[in-house]
Design an enzyme around this catalytic site. Structure first.
Site: not given
Ligand code: FBP
Length: 547
Positions: A77, A141, A172, A198-199, A201
């Site tokens: 993400g 991803r 991951d 990175k994230t 979250d």
């Molecule tokens: P990462 O763990 O890859 O950083 O992504 C976080 C996130 O933004 C979450 O907060 C959310 O649930 C998810 O990605 C949404 O995924 P997508 O962009 O595939 O809809």
């Protein structure tokens, strides 16, 4: 290309670097490390990259470096600041030797496997400095976990003369970066792999990684809008706003936004799980706050809900697990049933406990639970409109209390989901500086011949000049966990700690925030102005670092 005035001014921003990185550096080796748990098993799986020492970069003598090429991947993400990791990496390798080249793999790890790449030249990099988004090369991803993927990657890395690969990703992706580092080391391919945390979250953090990048900007962006809603709410005094916030499983974003905006309610999934709360317990808690405020004449408020809540309610988790199994085995029969009879069909098939919970759910949510499956056959919890689920159930409870004479107010709800709005915001000064430093540090790890390390920048509540740059062996963050029925080495995910300072600060104040209207209005991120306004780290970091 047309640009906004802010984009033009922001392009000229020079990110702040730790003092030690401003000139030539030398790597100071620390103690040998161990994994956080399961040392024997992790060591066995990573014989070449286990136990390496911590590294800190300090000022040193200038040295000459032979030319080299480097590759970079954005994984998962989007998170504000990714472009600055890449520009820091670019500037770092160019400083080592102007002949060095940087290649970006397109659309995530898949670009490495599919040999889809482009050279990132100075003019491209300059277009993206201090901007949000991952659009310079795109993200994806695809999981890099199989040997044939590693070999396909090796083919293109060898062809392009790439000596090191930087993987910018979450827990991951960094776990996979470490597996790749080990694989290339075992094969003697001469390719180093470095990770960057990175994230949005905020769940990739530990003793050595203080925060993942993007968390700061995303939380500030959401908090700005939550503050605006709170002010609207306190002006009209007629709505309860239910706001769901992103964060796949951990509740760090909701907690940080609560600390910044002081809403009337914020649910923390980790607490719900620890207290073994049922959905009805959560609903009763919110309804009680609504009723108490109504008794004071306040028929308005704000409620923050973390995206992953449903999966942390133990009873819901059990229901979802049974539904997954049941629908995997009986999907055809289920699909053949007319839509208006599907709910009754499921109620008749589940175990007594799960059937009762399913029956108590609002129609729309029950349908989402039984229909939306991801390619692995799991419910896509992020698609469940938890904010609507909770407000509907709170509304029902209040109506029942009204009949019993326990509540005498008005309840009218508005719903919001903030997620994608914050993931590509222009990085705050914190993220712009932090990311640039992470990228620059990655270039120094490469120059020092390191592999299987994550770029680390610490002491982040101090001014950037005092930040400490270095590297942490990724194996140090690992333990063994059961994934898809198998024990796997993975970086431990950092959930909200209920004995941690941020949660404790929230818990100590939430009763007052519930009753009073104690909203704080953070306003928009400021990119220019006094340092105390522009460079402030998150409340989470400030509370965690306050010694
Ligand atoms: P990462 O763990 O890859 O950083 O992504 C976080 C996130 O933004 C979450 O907060 C959310 O649930 C998810 O990605 C949404 O995924 P997508 O962009 O595939 O809809």
């Amino acid at each position: 290309m047309t640009k906004s005035s802010l984009q033009i001014a922001r392009a000229a921003y020079q990110p702040k670097l730790p003092k030690a990185l401003k000139g030539a550096v030398v790597a100071k080796m620390g103690e040998a490390t161990q994994s956080v748990a399961d040392q024997e098993a992790i060591q066995k799986l990573f014989p070449n990259t286990y136990g390496m020492p911590l590294i800190q970069f300090v000022e040193g003598e200038a040295k000459e470096f032979a030319p080299m090429n480097v590759g970079v991947i954005l994984s998962g993400g989007q998170a504000p600041g990714g472009h600055n990791v890449i520009s820091g990496l670019f500037d770092g390798i160019k400083k080592l030797n102007p002949a060095n080249k940087l290649y970006g793999f397109i659309l995530g790890p898949g670009g490495l496997v599919d040999h889809n790449y482009k050279e990132l030249t100075a003019d491209i990099i300059d277009e993206y400095r201090n901007t949000g988004g991952f659009d310079i090369i795109g993200s994806g991803r695809t999981k890099l976990e199989k040997e044939d993927q590693f070999e396909k990657g090796y083919e293109i890395l060898k062809e392009l003369g790439i000596k090191a690969l930087v993987i910018i990703g979450g827990d991951d992706s960094n776990t996979n970066a470490c597996v790749l580092a080990e694989y290339y080391a075992a094969k003697n391919y001469g390719i180093q792999v470095i990770g960057c945390p990175k994230t949005i979250d905020g769940d990739l953090k530990n003793d050595m990684i203080e925060t993942s990048f993007g968390f700061d900007t995303a939380c500030k962006t959401y908090s700005e809008v939550i503050g605006n809603i709170e002010r609207d709410c306190n002006s009209a005094r007629k709505y309860w706003h239910f706001i769901k916030l992103m964060g796949r499983s951990a509740s760090h974003i909701a907690l940080e936004c609560a600390l910044q905006t002081q809403p009337n309610v914020c649910i923390i999934s980790e607490e719900v799980e620890a207290k073994n709360m049922s959905l009805d317990d959560v609903v009763t808690y919110i309804a009680q706050v609504v009723a108490d405020r109504a008794a004071d004449g306040n028929n308005f408020g704000t409620v923050l809900i973390p995206e992953g809540l449903i999966e942390f309610i133990p009873a819901m988790k059990r229901l979802i697990a049974e539904l997954n199994d049941f629908l995997a085995a009986n999907g055809e029969e289920f699909n053949a049933i007319p839509a208006n009879e599907q709910r009754a069909y499921i109620i008749s098939k589940l175990s007594a406990e799960n059937s009762a919970i399913y029956a108590s759910l609002p129609e729309g949510v029950a349908r989402q639970l039984s229909l939306d499956r991801d390619p692995h056959g799991n419910v896509q919890v992020s698609l469940i409109e938890t904010e609507k689920l909770l407000s509907e159930m709170v509304g029902k409870k209040l109506a029942a209390w009204k009949k019993e004479g326990k509540y005498n107010g008005k309840f009218s709800a508005q719903h919001h989901f903030f997620g994608y709005e914050g993931r590509c915001a222009a990085p705050s000064n914190f993220d712009a500086d932090y990311c640039y430093s992470l990228g620059y540090t990655a270039s120094m790890l490469i120059a020092n011949g390191k592999t299987g390390y994550m770029s680390s920048v610490r002491n982040t509540t101090a001014p950037a000049a005092e930040w400490i740059a270095g590297g942490v062996p990724i194996t140090m963050m690992m333990n063994m966990e059961r994934r898809h029925g198998e024990m796997k080495p993975v970086i431990q995910k950092a959930l909200v700690k209920l004995d941690g300072a941020p949660f404790k600060a929230f818990a100590a104040q939430r009763a007052a925030w519930a009753k009073e209207t104690a909203y704080v209005y953070p306003g928009p991120i400021q990119y220019f102005g006094p340092s105390e306004v522009c460079d402030e780290p998150t409340k989470t970091l400030q509370l965690e670092q306050a010694k």
